[in-house]
Scaffold this motif. Sequence first.
Motif, PDB file in Angstrom:
ATOM      1  N   UNK A  60      -0.323 -23.096  74.446  1.00  0.00           N
ATOM      2  CA  UNK A  60      -1.416 -22.746  75.359  1.00  0.00           C
ATOM      3  C   UNK A  60      -0.883 -22.421  76.747  1.00  0.00           C
ATOM      4  N   UNK A  61       0.134 -23.152  77.207  1.00  0.00           N
ATOM      5  CA  UNK A  61       0.709 -22.907  78.525  1.00  0.00           C
ATOM      6  C   UNK A  61       1.364 -21.536  78.591  1.00  0.00           C
ATOM      7  N   UNK A  62       2.099 -21.186  77.543  1.00  0.00           N
ATOM      8  CA  UNK A  62       2.735 -19.871  77.499  1.00  0.00           C
ATOM      9  C   UNK A  62       1.692 -18.762  77.515  1.00  0.00           C
ATOM     10  N   UNK A  63       0.636 -18.954  76.737  1.00  0.00           N
ATOM     11  CA  UNK A  63      -0.437 -17.963  76.708  1.00  0.00           C
ATOM     12  C   UNK A  63      -1.089 -17.821  78.072  1.00  0.00           C
ATOM     13  N   UNK A  64      -1.297 -18.952  78.764  1.00  0.00           N
ATOM     14  CA  UNK A  64      -1.959 -18.922  80.070  1.00  0.00           C
ATOM     15  C   UNK A  64      -1.167 -18.094  81.071  1.00  0.00           C
ATOM     16  N   UNK A  65       0.147 -18.205  81.046  1.00  0.00           N
ATOM     17  CA  UNK A  65       0.969 -17.423  81.977  1.00  0.00           C
ATOM     18  C   UNK A  65       0.794 -15.926  81.754  1.00  0.00           C
ATOM     19  N   UNK A  66       0.731 -15.527  80.493  1.00  0.00           N
ATOM     20  CA  UNK A  66       0.537 -14.105  80.190  1.00  0.00           C
ATOM     21  C   UNK A  66      -0.860 -13.659  80.598  1.00  0.00           C
ATOM     22  N   UNK A  67      -1.856 -14.506  80.309  1.00  0.00           N
ATOM     23  CA  UNK A  67      -3.244 -14.156  80.601  1.00  0.00           C
ATOM     24  C   UNK A  67      -3.464 -14.002  82.101  1.00  0.00           C
ATOM     25  N   UNK A  68      -2.882 -14.890  82.898  1.00  0.00           N
ATOM     26  CA  UNK A  68      -3.077 -14.825  84.344  1.00  0.00           C
ATOM     27  C   UNK A  68      -2.591 -13.494  84.916  1.00  0.00           C
ATOM     28  N   UNK A  69      -1.512 -12.969  84.370  1.00  0.00           N
ATOM     29  CA  UNK A  69      -1.032 -11.670  84.826  1.00  0.00           C
ATOM     30  C   UNK A  69      -2.083 -10.586  84.561  1.00  0.00           C
TER      31      UNK A  69
END
Length: 231
Positions: A60-69
């Motif tokens: 989930x943390x990895x996904x969040x970093x991509x999503x924020x971009x």
Amino acid sequence: MRSDPYTPSNQAPLPLAQRGIVLFFALLALAVMSIAAVALIRSVDTNALVSGNLVYRQSATTTANVVLEGITEYIAKNVVLEVSTTHHPQLGYYANCSQFDTNPDAQICDGKQLTTMTWDDSNSSQVPNQTDGNDEIRNGMDRQGNQIRFVIERMCNFSNAEINAGSAATNASRCMMASSPNNGENCSHNINNMELFKRCVSSSDSPLYRVTLRIAGPKNTVTYMQSFISN
């Protein structure tokens, strides 16, 4: 008189009767071993469950970093000062930061209801489709099966009444602002491997936005993440 060799006085003593004490201790030891085995199995299951949850959380943390971009790019392209003073719930955008407080008009901006409300199309939005390296997001879901929704709040403490009346223009006295140079240059930058430090002589203010992500993963794993960005 002839002596009888089988008189009671000449008999060997009979063994003592068994009272079951050995069997009792054997059963007690077996019970202790059974309890220890069950405890060991439960410990292994708990460790496996914790490890699995950590893996889901890391995903989930990895996904969040991509999503924020992607959301940052979305704000930069679609949220402008002239139209950011109105709520757009279906797009996950709100012109104030107290919409999800216990009392939306209290102007506190604690966002306590963000973790208790039901996230759906009426109050939030799916993250935009994007591809970044090995991470792909389509229809609000990444390759690991995480479903991601977001809410964007302009960090201004206007009430809903003020917003509905059209009186929620960006104001440094009512909003958290970020300053950035508007002359196209950074205050400090590198030219020909030389660090140049200069003051921001000319700057423009823009409001801060609070982005809240809700990431629902496998096995009912739910993760919330927040970040502040500006356009």
